[in-house]
Design a protein around this motif. Sequence first.
Motif, PDB file in Angstrom:
ATOM      1  N   VAL A 100      24.479 -94.720  16.132  1.00  0.00           N
ATOM      2  CA  VAL A 100      25.912 -93.963  16.574  1.00  0.00           C
ATOM      3  C   VAL A 100      25.503 -92.731  17.170  1.00  0.00           C
ATOM      4  O   VAL A 100      26.394 -92.071  17.946  1.00  0.00           O
ATOM      5  CB  VAL A 100      26.765 -93.980  15.533  1.00  0.00           C
ATOM      6  CG1 VAL A 100      26.092 -92.947  14.581  1.00  0.00           C
ATOM      7  CG2 VAL A 100      28.213 -93.693  15.810  1.00  0.00           C
ATOM      8  N   TRP A 104      27.656 -90.343  19.926  1.00  0.00           N
ATOM      9  CA  TRP A 104      27.899 -89.028  19.352  1.00  0.00           C
ATOM     10  C   TRP A 104      27.607 -88.012  20.384  1.00  0.00           C
ATOM     11  O   TRP A 104      28.194 -87.115  20.792  1.00  0.00           O
ATOM     12  CB  TRP A 104      27.641 -88.554  18.139  1.00  0.00           C
ATOM     13  CG  TRP A 104      27.641 -87.298  17.266  1.00  0.00           C
ATOM     14  CD1 TRP A 104      28.781 -86.692  17.114  1.00  0.00           C
ATOM     15  CD2 TRP A 104      26.652 -86.177  17.503  1.00  0.00           C
ATOM     16  NE1 TRP A 104      28.632 -85.325  16.620  1.00  0.00           N
ATOM     17  CE2 TRP A 104      27.319 -85.044  16.834  1.00  0.00           C
ATOM     18  CE3 TRP A 104      25.304 -86.031  18.008  1.00  0.00           C
ATOM     19  CZ2 TRP A 104      26.515 -83.950  16.688  1.00  0.00           C
ATOM     20  CZ3 TRP A 104      24.612 -85.205  17.626  1.00  0.00           C
ATOM     21  CH2 TRP A 104      25.322 -83.930  17.219  1.00  0.00           C
ATOM     22  N   ARG A 245      23.460 -96.182  11.568  1.00  0.00           N
ATOM     23  CA  ARG A 245      25.080 -95.951  11.351  1.00  0.00           C
ATOM     24  C   ARG A 245      25.400 -96.185  10.321  1.00  0.00           C
ATOM     25  O   ARG A 245      25.011 -97.139   9.457  1.00  0.00           O
ATOM     26  CB  ARG A 245      25.571 -97.073  12.481  1.00  0.00           C
ATOM     27  CG  ARG A 245      27.064 -96.713  12.607  1.00  0.00           C
ATOM     28  CD  ARG A 245      27.785 -97.726  13.725  1.00  0.00           C
ATOM     29  NE  ARG A 245      27.263 -97.539  15.183  1.00  0.00           N
ATOM     30  CZ  ARG A 245      27.995 -97.797  16.126  1.00  0.00           C
ATOM     31  NH1 ARG A 245      29.287 -97.879  15.956  1.00  0.00           N
ATOM     32  NH2 ARG A 245      27.421 -97.599  17.337  1.00  0.00           N
ATOM     33  N   ASP A 282      30.002 -93.358  11.257  1.00  0.00           N
ATOM     34  CA  ASP A 282      31.115 -93.896  12.045  1.00  0.00           C
ATOM     35  C   ASP A 282      32.395 -94.175  11.198  1.00  0.00           C
ATOM     36  O   ASP A 282      32.444 -95.282  10.436  1.00  0.00           O
ATOM     37  CB  ASP A 282      30.718 -95.112  12.830  1.00  0.00           C
ATOM     38  CG  ASP A 282      31.611 -95.383  13.764  1.00  0.00           C
ATOM     39  OD1 ASP A 282      32.918 -94.965  13.976  1.00  0.00           O
ATOM     40  OD2 ASP A 282      31.246 -96.527  14.530  1.00  0.00           O
ATOM     41  N   THR A 284      35.441 -94.674  11.962  1.00  0.00           N
ATOM     42  CA  THR A 284      36.027 -95.651  12.774  1.00  0.00           C
ATOM     43  C   THR A 284      35.804 -97.178  12.116  1.00  0.00           C
ATOM     44  O   THR A 284      36.861 -97.817  12.289  1.00  0.00           O
ATOM     45  CB  THR A 284      36.022 -95.748  14.053  1.00  0.00           C
ATOM     46  OG1 THR A 284      34.847 -96.057  14.561  1.00  0.00           O
ATOM     47  CG2 THR A 284      36.141 -94.127  14.711  1.00  0.00           C
ATOM     48  N   ILE A 291      29.402-103.117  12.232  1.00  0.00           N
ATOM     49  CA  ILE A 291      28.686-102.288  12.802  1.00  0.00           C
ATOM     50  C   ILE A 291      27.865-103.148  14.025  1.00  0.00           C
ATOM     51  O   ILE A 291      27.326-104.584  13.401  1.00  0.00           O
ATOM     52  CB  ILE A 291      27.489-101.792  12.028  1.00  0.00           C
ATOM     53  CG1 ILE A 291      28.193-100.825  11.017  1.00  0.00           C
ATOM     54  CG2 ILE A 291      26.420-101.238  12.656  1.00  0.00           C
ATOM     55  CD1 ILE A 291      27.341-100.080   9.925  1.00  0.00           C
TER      56      ILE A 291
END
Length: 355
Positions: A100, A104, A245, A282, A284, A291
Amino acid sequence: MSNPVKIEPLSWQQETTGFLRLIDQTRLPTELVEIDCRSVEQVWTAIKRLSVRGAPAIGVAAAYGVCIGAAETTRQSVDQAKQQAHAAADYLATSRPTAVNLFWALDRMRQVIDRDGFDQTDAFLEALLAEARAIHQQDRDTCHAIGRNGAPLIAAAKNVLTHCNAGALATAEYGTALAVIYSAHDSGQSLHVFADETRPLLQGARLTAWELQQHGVPVTVICDSMAACVMKEGRVDAVIVGADRIAANGDACNKIGTYGLSVLAKHHNIPFYVAAPCSTFDLTLASGDLIPIEQRADYEISEAFGKRTVPEGVDVYNPAFDVAPAELITAIITDRGVIDPVDEANVRRVVQDAS
């Protein structure tokens, strides 16, 4: 205590029209070779083929890749440079799907690209490079903070087991999981590390063992299937790994084999720690089930390092990562503090405070 060797896995050379220099990690430990990336395609390839790897380092490399893309055409307008920068960011986002930090860092670069007020192309390129350098420096600072926050958790440990490579080579400097070990070691603690070799590409044997040796930390390499035996023999006081992540509930995705270690550690009543910057979370994603897991090429298993070990025509399954569930993680060590116990409320408390 020997003087540690500072490892700098990537660096920017020259100014706005410069290039990215990387340690080619595919050549370690037998050769220390640097490669220069002067195009977006070269940065993409370096990420894809694992010349640069580790979630934080991938993010830094991608940020510099956007700088390269924006400056690839000379005598261009600001709008043209912005178009090239956007195209570079979109292309680099396709290199690896799981880490991730890649997305980012690219999102931060896009915020600069979309900023108004650039009258000249040079000013825009300077702003992009300044942001990439800020991401780079932030990762350095973050790694040292993770080390400071995590060292007290292993203060009583004499033997720590780690998996894959979550050290200086995976970051801008110092590492995540290995930052905790380095901080403890540098403070004078007597510490020995078991490094899983980490099949199929042996990042533990090739990279972790190499950089621990450079830092003066005693290390013993074991094959992945030895971890259970070593734990049963009472040789492991703690397990510490990195992450690519982490979901909102604390499920942590890391190199394939991490899930098995979390199960083994729970069975043997050994603390299992994950070390990662807040940028690796993450929020979200509700859980690790969501994932995306990168599927790597068959040849990494069937023909690892140039020698075929699987019969022709036999299928190969090669996921690069698996997920350690939150309930098996003793604590997550971040740059903003330690998440303990690992649950969504504590994850959001620490991570959202960092935003």
